[in-house]
Motif scaffolding. Sequence first.
Motif, PDB file in Angstrom:
ATOM      1  N   GLN A 197       0.825  -1.211   0.000  1.00  0.00           N
ATOM      2  CA  GLN A 197       0.000   0.000   0.000  1.00  0.00           C
ATOM      3  C   GLN A 197       0.861   1.264   0.000  1.00  0.00           C
ATOM      4  O   GLN A 197       0.474   2.299  -0.540  1.00  0.00           O
ATOM      5  N   LEU A 198       2.041   1.161   0.609  1.00  0.00           N
ATOM      6  CA  LEU A 198       2.902   2.324   0.784  1.00  0.00           C
ATOM      7  C   LEU A 198       3.255   2.992  -0.540  1.00  0.00           C
ATOM      8  O   LEU A 198       3.359   4.221  -0.617  1.00  0.00           O
ATOM      9  N   GLY A 199       3.427   2.185  -1.579  1.00  0.00           N
ATOM     10  CA  GLY A 199       3.780   2.743  -2.878  1.00  0.00           C
ATOM     11  C   GLY A 199       2.728   3.669  -3.450  1.00  0.00           C
ATOM     12  O   GLY A 199       3.028   4.515  -4.317  1.00  0.00           O
ATOM     13  N   LYS A 200       1.492   3.556  -2.976  1.00  0.00           N
ATOM     14  CA  LYS A 200       0.398   4.411  -3.459  1.00  0.00           C
ATOM     15  C   LYS A 200       0.251   5.676  -2.622  1.00  0.00           C
ATOM     16  O   LYS A 200      -0.590   6.517  -2.914  1.00  0.00           O
ATOM     17  N   HIS A 201       1.061   5.794  -1.566  1.00  0.00           N
ATOM     18  CA  HIS A 201       0.948   6.929  -0.641  1.00  0.00           C
ATOM     19  C   HIS A 201       2.220   7.779  -0.681  1.00  0.00           C
ATOM     20  O   HIS A 201       3.151   7.555   0.081  1.00  0.00           O
ATOM     21  N   THR A 202       2.236   8.760  -1.558  1.00  0.00           N
ATOM     22  CA  THR A 202       3.370   9.680  -1.597  1.00  0.00           C
ATOM     23  C   THR A 202       3.374  10.599  -0.381  1.00  0.00           C
ATOM     24  O   THR A 202       4.367  11.273  -0.116  1.00  0.00           O
ATOM     25  N   ASP A 203       2.254  10.607   0.359  1.00  0.00           N
ATOM     26  CA  ASP A 203       2.146  11.453   1.550  1.00  0.00           C
ATOM     27  C   ASP A 203       2.654  10.748   2.807  1.00  0.00           C
ATOM     28  O   ASP A 203       2.552  11.289   3.906  1.00  0.00           O
ATOM     29  N   VAL A 204       3.195   9.532   2.661  1.00  0.00           N
ATOM     30  CA  VAL A 204       3.709   8.765   3.793  1.00  0.00           C
ATOM     31  C   VAL A 204       5.128   8.305   3.490  1.00  0.00           C
ATOM     32  O   VAL A 204       5.408   7.801   2.396  1.00  0.00           O
ATOM     33  N   GLN A 205       6.026   8.476   4.447  1.00  0.00           N
ATOM     34  CA  GLN A 205       7.427   8.074   4.288  1.00  0.00           C
ATOM     35  C   GLN A 205       7.818   7.057   5.344  1.00  0.00           C
ATOM     36  O   GLN A 205       7.641   7.299   6.539  1.00  0.00           O
ATOM     37  N   LEU A 206       8.318   5.906   4.916  1.00  0.00           N
ATOM     38  CA  LEU A 206       8.822   4.892   5.834  1.00  0.00           C
ATOM     39  C   LEU A 206      10.251   5.254   6.210  1.00  0.00           C
ATOM     40  O   LEU A 206      11.126   5.329   5.340  1.00  0.00           O
ATOM     41  N   VAL A 207      10.488   5.492   7.514  1.00  0.00           N
ATOM     42  CA  VAL A 207      11.817   5.961   7.946  1.00  0.00           C
ATOM     43  C   VAL A 207      12.618   4.902   8.693  1.00  0.00           C
ATOM     44  O   VAL A 207      13.815   5.076   8.926  1.00  0.00           O
ATOM     45  N   GLY A 208      11.978   3.801   9.097  1.00  0.00           N
ATOM     46  CA  GLY A 208      12.716   2.784   9.822  1.00  0.00           C
ATOM     47  C   GLY A 208      11.918   1.518  10.046  1.00  0.00           C
ATOM     48  O   GLY A 208      10.687   1.541  10.001  1.00  0.00           O
ATOM     49  N   ILE A 209      12.631   0.410  10.261  1.00  0.00           N
ATOM     50  CA  ILE A 209      12.023  -0.885  10.555  1.00  0.00           C
ATOM     51  C   ILE A 209      12.808  -1.510  11.707  1.00  0.00           C
ATOM     52  O   ILE A 209      14.031  -1.650  11.627  1.00  0.00           O
ATOM     53  N   ALA A 210      12.106  -1.880  12.774  1.00  0.00           N
ATOM     54  CA  ALA A 210      12.768  -2.502  13.923  1.00  0.00           C
ATOM     55  C   ALA A 210      12.360  -3.964  14.039  1.00  0.00           C
ATOM     56  O   ALA A 210      11.166  -4.272  14.159  1.00  0.00           O
TER      57      ALA A 210
END
Length: 379
Positions: free
Chosen positions: A55-68
């Motif tokens: 889904q993230l690829g369709k949301h230019t208004d959301v940025q993934l900054v990290g994965i724990a």
Amino acid sequence: MMSALSLLRSRLFISAFMVALFSSSLSSVRAEDAQPLKVAIVGLEHSHVYGFLDQLGKHTDVQLVGIADGDATLWEKFGKRYSLPDTLFYKSEANMIERTRPQAVLVYTSISEHRHAIEIAAQYGVSVMVEKPLTISLEDAFAIRRIAREHKIHVLVNYETTWYPSNKAAYDEVRENRIGEIRRVVVHDGHQGPKEIGVPPEFLKWLTDPEQNGAGSLYDFGCYGVDLMTWLMRGETPQTVTAVVNHDKPQIYPKVDDDSTIILQYPHAQAVIMGSWNWPFARKDMEVYGATGYAITVAADQIRIRHEHDLEEHIATAPPLPAQERDSLSYLSAVLRGEIVPKGDLTALDTNLIVMQILDAARESAKTGRSVKLTKLGD
């Protein structure tokens, strides 16, 4: 003394300066609003994380900054599948938050780890969205509510069915009194079984462990119907909860139930919620029967309706959801911007505290063979 012309020029200059200052401030606000929402992932053990990353690829208004996540093999697996850089991965949630400063974390751990993940995020004032259900017990749910209040963060619960237009259309039939007062609700949720449909091993491992998942299908799929019924009943607590579970496939699921039925009794309504790993095919549908009509959802966007004076039912396409409620990321962004107040809806913490009260009672009922009486939760 200043001449009238000089005075006029001075006032015009001040006015122009104030307009420029206001425009500059407004532009800054708009620029700030236009910045992507910074989110981070905690845990890669829950297969719903695939849906988020897709889904993230369709949301230019959301940025993934990290994965724990502490499992380096999962880093490699997800990094390769989604072309994620190594710099995105961290071993600990706290370290990730300190380094990346997300505005929200999305939790994809086992259900038993939700409370711990929320506790860490809360220390940094970071809001949280977890996958359904909220947690593993009512005790944990109370602790989570206390944490959210103390640290003034949002805690939200993501259910796939929240974003189904058909469910909202059925809700509107009730809210606008087109089918009368609710009398009976029947909810079917589930699939052929997690192993049967081929979920990844890291997901199957905790999903079939009652210490990590709370139960089997009772929690995994029963929670959908409990959430929907609590929403339809506007947060009313049922009088009693009765549940039965089956172990139809003990050779596959020796530790947890694979079929469940929960009955919720209200003064003038009843819900029958069937969550199962034994359906012949995947399903998420709901039947709402009122005093004068009914609404039956068909998949995500179709609904069958019959009103009091209709000679037969008709099938309709449910209206699309508002843009802010079309999916979990749109909703999360709207909540964090203050455009939606999460209270009493399917995702809200107050709703999901009642959901946990009911699931706890259902687990107890299935264990003891007795109905469990409930009272309204305190604040």
